[in-house]
Design an enzyme around this catalytic site. Structure first.
Site, PDB file in Angstrom:
ATOM      1  N   CYS A 113       0.487  -1.224   0.217  1.00 35.30           N
ATOM      2  CA  CYS A 113       0.185   0.248   0.346  1.00 35.30           C
ATOM      3  C   CYS A 113       0.803   1.133   0.067  1.00 35.30           C
ATOM      4  CB  CYS A 113      -0.926   0.096   1.280  1.00 35.30           C
ATOM      5  SG  CYS A 113      -1.994  -1.335   1.436  1.00 35.30           S
ATOM      6  N   HIS A 278      -3.710   7.341   1.673  1.00 42.33           N
ATOM      7  CA  HIS A 278      -3.974   5.323   1.216  1.00 42.33           C
ATOM      8  C   HIS A 278      -5.794   5.389   1.099  1.00 42.33           C
ATOM      9  CE1 HIS A 278      -4.123   1.469   0.032  1.00 42.33           C
ATOM     10  NE2 HIS A 278      -4.133   0.662   1.926  1.00 42.33           N
ATOM     11  N   ASN A 308     -10.214  -0.821  -1.449  1.00 46.54           N
ATOM     12  CA  ASN A 308      -8.699  -0.985  -1.619  1.00 46.54           C
ATOM     13  C   ASN A 308      -7.895  -1.350  -2.182  1.00 46.54           C
ATOM     14  OD1 ASN A 308      -6.208  -0.970  -0.535  1.00 46.54           O
ATOM     15  ND2 ASN A 308      -5.904  -1.462   1.528  1.00 46.54           N
TER      16      ASN A 308
HETATM   17  O1  UT7 Z   1      -3.939  -0.931   3.492  1.00 47.33           O
HETATM   18  C1  UT7 Z   1      -4.427  -1.572   4.893  1.00 47.33           C
HETATM   19  C2  UT7 Z   1      -4.584  -3.727   4.487  1.00 47.33           C
HETATM   20  N1  UT7 Z   1      -5.434  -3.060   5.628  1.00 47.33           N
HETATM   21  C3  UT7 Z   1      -6.299  -2.955   6.467  1.00 47.33           C
HETATM   22  O2  UT7 Z   1      -5.803  -1.136   6.221  1.00 47.33           O
HETATM   23  C4  UT7 Z   1      -7.544  -3.361   7.568  1.00 47.33           C
HETATM   24  C5  UT7 Z   1      -7.437  -2.261   8.187  1.00 47.33           C
HETATM   25  N2  UT7 Z   1      -8.284  -3.085   9.397  1.00 47.33           N
HETATM   26  C6  UT7 Z   1     -10.073  -2.743   9.138  1.00 47.33           C
HETATM   27  O3  UT7 Z   1      -9.827  -2.066   8.568  1.00 47.33           O
HETATM   28  C7  UT7 Z   1     -11.109  -3.113  10.234  1.00 47.33           C
HETATM   29  O4  UT7 Z   1     -10.223  -4.070  11.108  1.00 47.33           O
HETATM   30  C8  UT7 Z   1     -11.928  -4.289   9.200  1.00 47.33           C
HETATM   31  C9  UT7 Z   1     -12.411  -3.175   8.356  1.00 47.33           C
HETATM   32  C10 UT7 Z   1     -11.095  -5.497   8.706  1.00 47.33           C
HETATM   33  C11 UT7 Z   1     -12.514  -5.355  10.231  1.00 47.33           C
HETATM   34  O5  UT7 Z   1     -13.303  -4.655  11.390  1.00 47.33           O
HETATM   35  P1  UT7 Z   1     -13.361  -4.360  12.331  1.00 47.33           P
HETATM   36  O6  UT7 Z   1     -14.081  -3.426  12.876  1.00 47.33           O
HETATM   37  O7  UT7 Z   1     -11.917  -4.820  13.251  1.00 47.33           O
HETATM   38  O8  UT7 Z   1     -13.920  -5.960  12.693  1.00 47.33           O
HETATM   39  P2  UT7 Z   1     -13.532  -7.579  13.313  1.00 47.33           P
HETATM   40  O9  UT7 Z   1     -12.759  -8.084  12.475  1.00 47.33           O
HETATM   41  O10 UT7 Z   1     -13.091  -7.046  15.095  1.00 47.33           O
HETATM   42  O11 UT7 Z   1     -14.997  -7.808  13.651  1.00 47.33           O
HETATM   43  C12 UT7 Z   1     -16.342  -7.866  13.954  1.00 47.33           C
HETATM   44  C13 UT7 Z   1     -16.781  -8.372  14.057  1.00 47.33           C
HETATM   45  C14 UT7 Z   1     -16.895  -9.722  13.884  1.00 47.33           C
HETATM   46  O12 UT7 Z   1     -18.134 -10.592  14.136  1.00 47.33           O
HETATM   47  P3  UT7 Z   1     -18.598 -11.425  16.169  1.00 47.33           P
HETATM   48  O13 UT7 Z   1     -17.027 -11.924  16.794  1.00 47.33           O
HETATM   49  O14 UT7 Z   1     -17.745 -10.018  16.571  1.00 47.33           O
HETATM   50  O15 UT7 Z   1     -19.175 -11.442  15.964  1.00 47.33           O
HETATM   51  C15 UT7 Z   1     -16.704 -10.565  12.492  1.00 47.33           C
HETATM   52  O16 UT7 Z   1     -16.637 -12.309  12.001  1.00 47.33           O
HETATM   53  O17 UT7 Z   1     -17.494  -8.371  12.252  1.00 47.33           O
HETATM   54  C16 UT7 Z   1     -17.622  -9.499  11.254  1.00 47.33           C
HETATM   55  N3  UT7 Z   1     -17.318  -9.830  10.693  1.00 47.33           N
HETATM   56  C17 UT7 Z   1     -18.258  -9.871   9.214  1.00 47.33           C
HETATM   57  N4  UT7 Z   1     -19.309  -9.266   9.025  1.00 47.33           N
HETATM   58  C18 UT7 Z   1     -20.086  -8.801   8.096  1.00 47.33           C
HETATM   59  C19 UT7 Z   1     -15.386  -9.484   9.948  1.00 47.33           C
HETATM   60  N5  UT7 Z   1     -15.701  -9.148   8.797  1.00 47.33           N
HETATM   61  C20 UT7 Z   1     -17.213  -9.085   8.250  1.00 47.33           C
HETATM   62  C21 UT7 Z   1     -18.215  -9.232   6.682  1.00 47.33           C
HETATM   63  N6  UT7 Z   1     -19.026  -8.843   6.792  1.00 47.33           N
HETATM   64  N7  UT7 Z   1     -16.861  -8.575   6.000  1.00 47.33           N
END
Ligand code: UT7
Length: 351
Positions: A113, A278, A308
């Protein structure tokens, strides 16, 4: 002062528009979750067979036309990607051949990135040292090769079989990552001249200590052979990501590097006319904006439309800003990024 100018820009996206709702055909997710957590509304995926260098070629042709140069004036290619057509050779040489250029030098960068910002710094050094006169810098990605599902026609609404319950569960294992990415390429033509405008400073960093927070476990020479059937079955060819960890790093490192770069260049953060960060997550960029107390009209985001696109996000956003009149002569533009590695950095441009 010899400074590097951006003479022309261009970008292209994959052939298929994919809205958040379309993704619910292949995994357990929702438009509401994706919008709320990332700000993304849609992204583009390539059709089967379109490669990273195909997108790069199309974007490069637009940037060449926009700059008004003859393509034969390009004497160096710098290519940033984390999704190359092949393990080797890199994409730069393939792009040289697709564009029908002379056998000029072509290098590939693997800074994910932050690849485009590293590319700007390296191009700037090549141009100001006289090693190159006209550089084609490209950031291009086809992420769809990372996706775990096989039900492409069904996803695109072209018929095709829906996933079974077992396939849906498998696809959903990776949903935190797969909903974020899109396929696209952005390119620019760079040249140095005596001027007050152009690239005025960079600050780049790398720290590999937490690389496992975002990496691809298999398909590398840390193991023998570098990919196995078991890797594929276990999905180890798909990136793993500590989303929360990456989020935290991004909202800390990006404001920090912007402040430090402004200080070393004798400008105040509030003098930035346009911040192009980014596009990994709208919530990350909103946090960076808040930390720096920048008003909305000085920050540009387009992740809503493209997701992204890794090395392509910054050239795409800059092209949109230039062509919509958001970049005015004399403006101070700041590019910033953080990505897998971890690599992060920022650049200042006097337009
Ligand atoms: O270019 C660099 C690349 N990456 C980044 O910059 C990523 C940076 N991080 C993020 O953008 C965020 O951490 C994410 C968008 C990836 C995830 O958001 P989050 O608020 O950290 O969610 P999480 O992974 O902690 O998941 C929360 C909940 C979980 O369910 P439970 O355990 O609370 O029941 C996940 O299973 O959301 C669930 N979940 C989803 N639900 C529906 C995770 N992905 C999805 C999805 N759809 N796509």
């Amino acid at each position: 002062m010899l400074r590097t100018q951006i003479l022309g820009t261009g970008f292209v996206v994959g052939e298929h528009l994919v809205k958040n709702d379309d993704l619910t055909r292949v995994m357990d997710t929702s438009d509401a979750w994706i919008r709320e957590r990332s700000g993304i509304e849609q992204r583009y995926y390539v059709k089967d067979g379109t490669t990273t260098t195909d997108l790069a070629q199309r974007a490069a042709e637009k940037a060449i036309a926009d700059s008004g140069i003859d393509k034969n004036e390009i004497d160096y290619i710098v290519f940033a990607t984390m999704t190359p057509d092949h393990y080797f050779p890199g994409c730069g040489g393939i792009l040289q051949s697709k564009l029908g250029l002379k056998p000029i030098p072509a290098v590939d960068l693997r800074q994910q990135c932050t690849g485009f910002i590293y590319g700007l710094q390296i191009s700037d050094a090549l141009l100001r040292s006289g090693a190159a006169k006209t550089i084609l810098l490209v950031g291009a990605e086809v992420h769809t090769g990372f996706m775990p599902w096989t039900q492409w026609d069904h996803l695109f609404g072209l018929g095709g079989e829906a996933p079974t319950a077992e396939q849906l569960a498998w696809n959903s294992t990776f949903r935190d990552r797969t909903v974020l990415f899109g396929d696209a390429a952005g390119a620019c033509i760079l040249r140095a001249s005596e001027s007050k405008s152009g690239l005025i400073g960079f600050e780049m960093h790398s720290d590999g200590s937490a690389y496992k927070d975002l990496y691809v476990p298999a398909g590398g020479f840390a193991q023998r052979p570098y990919i196995t059937e078991e890797d594929y079955r276990a999905g180890r060819h798909i990136p793993v990501m500590n989303g929360r960890g990456v989020f935290k790093m991004a909202v800390t490192r990006m404001p920090e590097v912007i402040r430090s770069l402004c200080k070393s260049n004798g400008v105040e953060v509030e003098q930035i006319d346009l911040l192009i960060a980014h596009q990994a997550n709208l919530r990350i960029n909103e946090s960076v904006q808040k930390t720096l107390s920048l008003p909305n009209e000085r920050v540009y985001n387009n992740i809503q439309s493209y997701g992204n696109t890794t090395a392509a996000t910054i050239p795409i956003a800059f092209d949109e800003c230039r062509k919509s009149g958001r970049v005015k002569s004399g403006n101070l533009v700041c590019f910033v990024g953080l990505g897998a590695g971890f690599h992060w950095g920022a650049a200042l441009l006097r337009a």
